[in-house]
Scaffold this active site. Structure first.
Site, PDB file in Angstrom:
ATOM      1  N   ASN A 189       0.796  -1.231   0.000  1.00  0.00           N
ATOM      2  CA  ASN A 189       0.000   0.000   0.000  1.00  0.00           C
ATOM      3  C   ASN A 189       0.834   1.289   0.000  1.00  0.00           C
ATOM      4  OD1 ASN A 189       0.834  -0.556   2.580  1.00  0.00           O
ATOM      5  ND2 ASN A 189      -1.093   0.034   3.554  1.00  0.00           N
ATOM      6  N   GLU A 231       4.937  -4.512  11.918  1.00  0.00           N
ATOM      7  CA  GLU A 231       3.887  -3.500  11.686  1.00  0.00           C
ATOM      8  C   GLU A 231       2.758  -4.195  10.954  1.00  0.00           C
ATOM      9  OE1 GLU A 231       3.625  -0.582  12.749  1.00  0.00           O
ATOM     10  OE2 GLU A 231       5.644  -0.082  13.399  1.00  0.00           O
ATOM     11  N   CYS A 242      -3.412   0.387   6.917  1.00  0.00           N
ATOM     12  CA  CYS A 242      -3.453  -0.500   8.088  1.00  0.00           C
ATOM     13  C   CYS A 242      -4.139   0.132   9.284  1.00  0.00           C
ATOM     14  CB  CYS A 242      -2.033  -0.880   8.469  1.00  0.00           C
ATOM     15  SG  CYS A 242      -0.959   0.552   8.647  1.00  0.00           S
ATOM     16  N   GLU A 271       7.828   2.324  14.688  1.00  0.00           N
ATOM     17  CA  GLU A 271       8.556   3.026  13.641  1.00  0.00           C
ATOM     18  C   GLU A 271       8.452   4.521  13.926  1.00  0.00           C
ATOM     19  OE1 GLU A 271       6.914   1.094   9.931  1.00  0.00           O
ATOM     20  OE2 GLU A 271       8.962   0.308   9.911  1.00  0.00           O
TER      21      GLU A 271
HETATM   22  P1  NDP Z   1       1.265  -9.689   3.494  1.00  0.00           P
HETATM   23  O1  NDP Z   1       1.363 -10.054   4.925  1.00  0.00           O
HETATM   24  O2  NDP Z   1       0.609 -10.611   2.567  1.00  0.00           O
HETATM   25  O3  NDP Z   1       2.720  -9.432   2.902  1.00  0.00           O
HETATM   26  C1  NDP Z   1       3.615  -8.505   3.480  1.00  0.00           C
HETATM   27  C2  NDP Z   1       5.009  -8.766   2.951  1.00  0.00           C
HETATM   28  O4  NDP Z   1       5.531  -9.966   3.529  1.00  0.00           O
HETATM   29  C3  NDP Z   1       5.062  -8.972   1.431  1.00  0.00           C
HETATM   30  O5  NDP Z   1       6.245  -8.399   0.949  1.00  0.00           O
HETATM   31  C4  NDP Z   1       5.075 -10.474   1.336  1.00  0.00           C
HETATM   32  O6  NDP Z   1       5.591 -10.950   0.122  1.00  0.00           O
HETATM   33  C5  NDP Z   1       5.969 -10.833   2.504  1.00  0.00           C
HETATM   34  N1  NDP Z   1       5.836 -12.202   2.996  1.00  0.00           N
HETATM   35  C6  NDP Z   1       4.776 -13.049   2.892  1.00  0.00           C
HETATM   36  N2  NDP Z   1       5.049 -14.215   3.511  1.00  0.00           N
HETATM   37  C7  NDP Z   1       6.293 -14.110   4.030  1.00  0.00           C
HETATM   38  C8  NDP Z   1       7.148 -14.987   4.796  1.00  0.00           C
HETATM   39  N3  NDP Z   1       6.751 -16.204   5.174  1.00  0.00           N
HETATM   40  N4  NDP Z   1       8.376 -14.557   5.144  1.00  0.00           N
HETATM   41  C9  NDP Z   1       8.788 -13.305   4.802  1.00  0.00           C
HETATM   42  N5  NDP Z   1       8.036 -12.438   4.073  1.00  0.00           N
HETATM   43  C10 NDP Z   1       6.804 -12.831   3.704  1.00  0.00           C
HETATM   44  O7  NDP Z   1       0.590  -8.247   3.488  1.00  0.00           O
HETATM   45  P2  NDP Z   1       0.083  -7.397   2.231  1.00  0.00           P
HETATM   46  O8  NDP Z   1       1.218  -7.135   1.319  1.00  0.00           O
HETATM   47  O9  NDP Z   1      -1.156  -8.036   1.712  1.00  0.00           O
HETATM   48  O10 NDP Z   1      -0.284  -6.013   2.934  1.00  0.00           O
HETATM   49  C11 NDP Z   1      -1.473  -5.785   3.587  1.00  0.00           C
HETATM   50  C12 NDP Z   1      -1.299  -5.945   5.094  1.00  0.00           C
HETATM   51  O11 NDP Z   1      -0.275  -5.103   5.580  1.00  0.00           O
HETATM   52  C13 NDP Z   1      -2.555  -5.548   5.845  1.00  0.00           C
HETATM   53  O12 NDP Z   1      -2.841  -6.478   6.851  1.00  0.00           O
HETATM   54  C14 NDP Z   1      -2.172  -4.219   6.468  1.00  0.00           C
HETATM   55  O13 NDP Z   1      -2.906  -3.908   7.605  1.00  0.00           O
HETATM   56  C15 NDP Z   1      -0.717  -4.400   6.734  1.00  0.00           C
HETATM   57  N6  NDP Z   1      -0.062  -3.108   6.845  1.00  0.00           N
HETATM   58  C16 NDP Z   1       0.409  -2.711   8.077  1.00  0.00           C
HETATM   59  C17 NDP Z   1       0.969  -1.466   8.234  1.00  0.00           C
HETATM   60  C18 NDP Z   1       1.530  -1.021   9.549  1.00  0.00           C
HETATM   61  O14 NDP Z   1       2.397  -0.174   9.561  1.00  0.00           O
HETATM   62  N7  NDP Z   1       1.090  -1.541  10.679  1.00  0.00           N
HETATM   63  C19 NDP Z   1       1.052  -0.525   7.118  1.00  0.00           C
HETATM   64  C20 NDP Z   1       0.579  -1.059   5.863  1.00  0.00           C
HETATM   65  C21 NDP Z   1       0.021  -2.308   5.754  1.00  0.00           C
HETATM   66  P3  NDP Z   1       4.641 -11.004  -1.182  1.00  0.00           P
HETATM   67  O15 NDP Z   1       3.337 -10.369  -0.852  1.00  0.00           O
HETATM   68  O16 NDP Z   1       5.394 -10.234  -2.181  1.00  0.00           O
HETATM   69  O17 NDP Z   1       4.466 -12.441  -1.493  1.00  0.00           O
END
Ligand code: NDP
Length: 481
Positions: free
Chosen positions: A150, A247, A281, A455
């Site tokens: 995002n 996060e 998020c 952060e």
């Molecule tokens: P995901 O949890 O699906 O993915 C986050 C990242 O982790 C991606 O780069 C993903 O790779 C990677 N990833 C997935 N599995 C693993 C693993 N086993 N080991 C290491 N890395 C892994 O989240 P989204 O990308 O769908 O983002 C949406 C989510 O993020 C929502 O829940 C949102 O609330 C949260 N979010 C939190 C924020 C905060 O600051 N608290 C801010 C913004 C979003 P890939 O997807 O490329 O396969």
């Protein structure tokens, strides 16, 4: 549009076409705008090795000079804001109207802030009678950053800036949905004077992230992502006793009392659910409205939501764009179906928009109850749930009845009540008469299932450095025998 190559390693673009193809899709049209390849084992090895080799020297730089690199990068980003914002819009589909003010600018703020802090990161002197001790704040080593889709520019900088300020190096893996923006941050840091290897970017899906976290050279991981991914990554870091910042997602309450300024509360509810098409998020997706203003609130909310300008996000007049992907669109549609089937009252939107790309209408449900799926699970799309409440004690208990605890807010004209209620909300960031402002000067992060660590602000320094104690003996050593 095509990036020079998929990865940025050791100060240069790097390609390895042997990695899986990752087409980059513009969410507003569904068209492929670029192609990158997932990192192969060789690319991952090169990135970790570069970061490892560069770290000791970078940590030995004069802190003020490290800070200067970050501040120069901030200036370059600001000077190129329009170009970087246009790229962010292509990567994510978010309206240019938003990206011009919320993405590269936020990255620049983080680089400027942590650039300024770099030279202030000192330890302390501890007198101990004749002996004394001092503490040093030392870097962790190689940090891995893993991003959600995002805020690809912002996330890369929110992690990279404090990491680099403390003398660490970083390997950053963007979300596979949005691989382009972090490459620009790497380019700009190099141009600003960061030595090769200090900030590297590798592409790939979760498996690449997993490999990075598990590598023994990695000292810390900072993940922005969903709660289920957070649990996996945190467990993997814990297995090797690595530092971790998580996060994660939220299901945050936005509480509006009868005495609130209604128009301001409506604005907050719109911002807290429809900005970035709801893909934020910290969004306030459970909007609790006290019964006395419920009808007027819903009426004005529906009228203003009907005024959203939905369209091509590259047009600066557009203020509501598409979802990031077809998959995310389907997830959101299935939640809307659940809202309807579980008895919530749809007062606005609810449909996919018939045009290319992944557009869905801004959607509002009223008469939502605490047990409904749309009130319990993070949707990560433009779906607002409005719930009624009667008393302060009741709404506090209901607001806290979730495993997540990222954010929350209260709207009221009663200052005492405002403070009382936000103090009672179990969440990392809470606002009074405001929503979702997260300037770099204040810490950001979750309580409960929304994560660990913080952060931004000085708090982030704690998560990218550690304390080393040096005890200095000034007298001969005595022993029992
Ligand atoms: P995901 O949890 O699906 O993915 C986050 C990242 O982790 C991606 O780069 C993903 O790779 C990677 N990833 C997935 N599995 C693993 C693993 N086993 N080991 C290491 N890395 C892994 O989240 P989204 O990308 O769908 O983002 C949406 C989510 O993020 C929502 O829940 C949102 O609330 C949260 N979010 C939190 C924020 C905060 O600051 N608290 C801010 C913004 C979003 P890939 O997807 O490329 O396969």
């Amino acid at each position: 549009m095509q990036p020079v190559a998929s990865h940025f390693v050791n100060g240069a673009y790097l390609e390895d076409a042997g990695g899986a193809r990752m087409p980059v899709i513009f969410p507003a049209t569904g068209e492929e705008i670029a192609l990158v390849h997932a990192a192969t084992d060789a690319v991952i090895e090169a990135a970790l090795n570069a970061a490892f080799e560069a770290q000791k020297d970078w940590a030995d730089w004069m802190p003020v000079e490290r800070g200067r690199v970050l501040r120069r990068a901030a200036d370059l980003i600001r000077a190129r804001n329009r170009e970087l914002s246009a790229l962010e819009t292509l990567d994510t589909g978010k309206p240019l109207q938003e990206t011009l003010v919320a993405d590269a600018t936020s990255a620049a703020d983080a680089l400027e802030y942590f650039g300024g802090l770099a030279a202030t990161l000192t330890g302390e002197h501890v007198p101990l009678g004749g002996d004394w001790a001092y503490t040093m704040r030392v870097p962790l080593g190689v940090c891995v950053g893993i991003g959600a889709w995002n805020y690809p520019t912002q996330i890369a900088a929110w992690k990279g800036a404090p990491a680099l300020a403390c003398g660490n190096t970083m390997v950053f893996k963007p979300s596979e949905q949005t691989p382009l923006c972090a490459l620009k941050i790497a380019e700009i840091l190099l141009e600003a004077g960061a030595p090769p290897g200090v900030f590297n970017v590798v592409q790939g899906a979760g498996a690449v992230g997993e490999t990075l976290v598990e590598d023994p050279r990695t000292a810390k991981v900072s993940l922005t992502g969903s709660a289920p991914t957070g649990k996996k990554v945190y467990a993997s870091a814990a297995a090797q006793m690595k530092h971790a910042t998580m996060e994660l997602g939220g299901k945050s309450p936005l509480i509006i009392f009868d005495d609130a300024d209604v128009d301001s509360a409506v604005s907050a509810a719109i911002n807290a659910n429809f900005y970035a098409s709801g893909q934020v998020c910290s969004n306030g997706t459970r909007v609790f409205v006290q019964s006395g203003i419920r009808d007027v609130f819903l009426e004005r909310l529906a009228a203003r939501t009907a005024n959203a300008t939905i369209g091509d996000p590259r047009d600066e007049a557009t203020n509501f764009g598409p979802m990031v992907s077809e998959d995310q669109l389907s997830i959101v549609c299935s939640y809307i179906e659940k809202g309807v089937s579980e008895g919530a009252r749809l007062i606005c939107g609810g449909n996919r928009i018939e045009r290319p790309g992944y557009f869905i209408e801004p959607t509002i449900f009223a008469d939502v109850t605490d047990d409904m799926t749309i009130a319990r699970e993070e949707i990560f799309g433009p779906v607002m749930a409005v719930l009624d409440f009667a008393t302060e004690a009741e709404v506090i208990a209901r607001a806290n009845d979730t495993d997540l605890g990222l954010s929350g807010a209260v709207f009221t004209a009663d200052l005492t009540r405002g403070h009382r209620v936000v103090h009672a909300i179990d969440a990392g960031s809470v606002w009074i008469n405001q929503y979702n402002l997260t300037p770099v000067e204040v810490p950001f992060g979750g309580m409960k299932g929304s994560g660990v660590g913080r952060e931004n602000a000085k708090a982030a320094i704690e998560h990218y450095s550690q304390i080393k104690t040096v005890y200095v003996g000034m007298s001969p050593v005595e022993a029992a025998f």
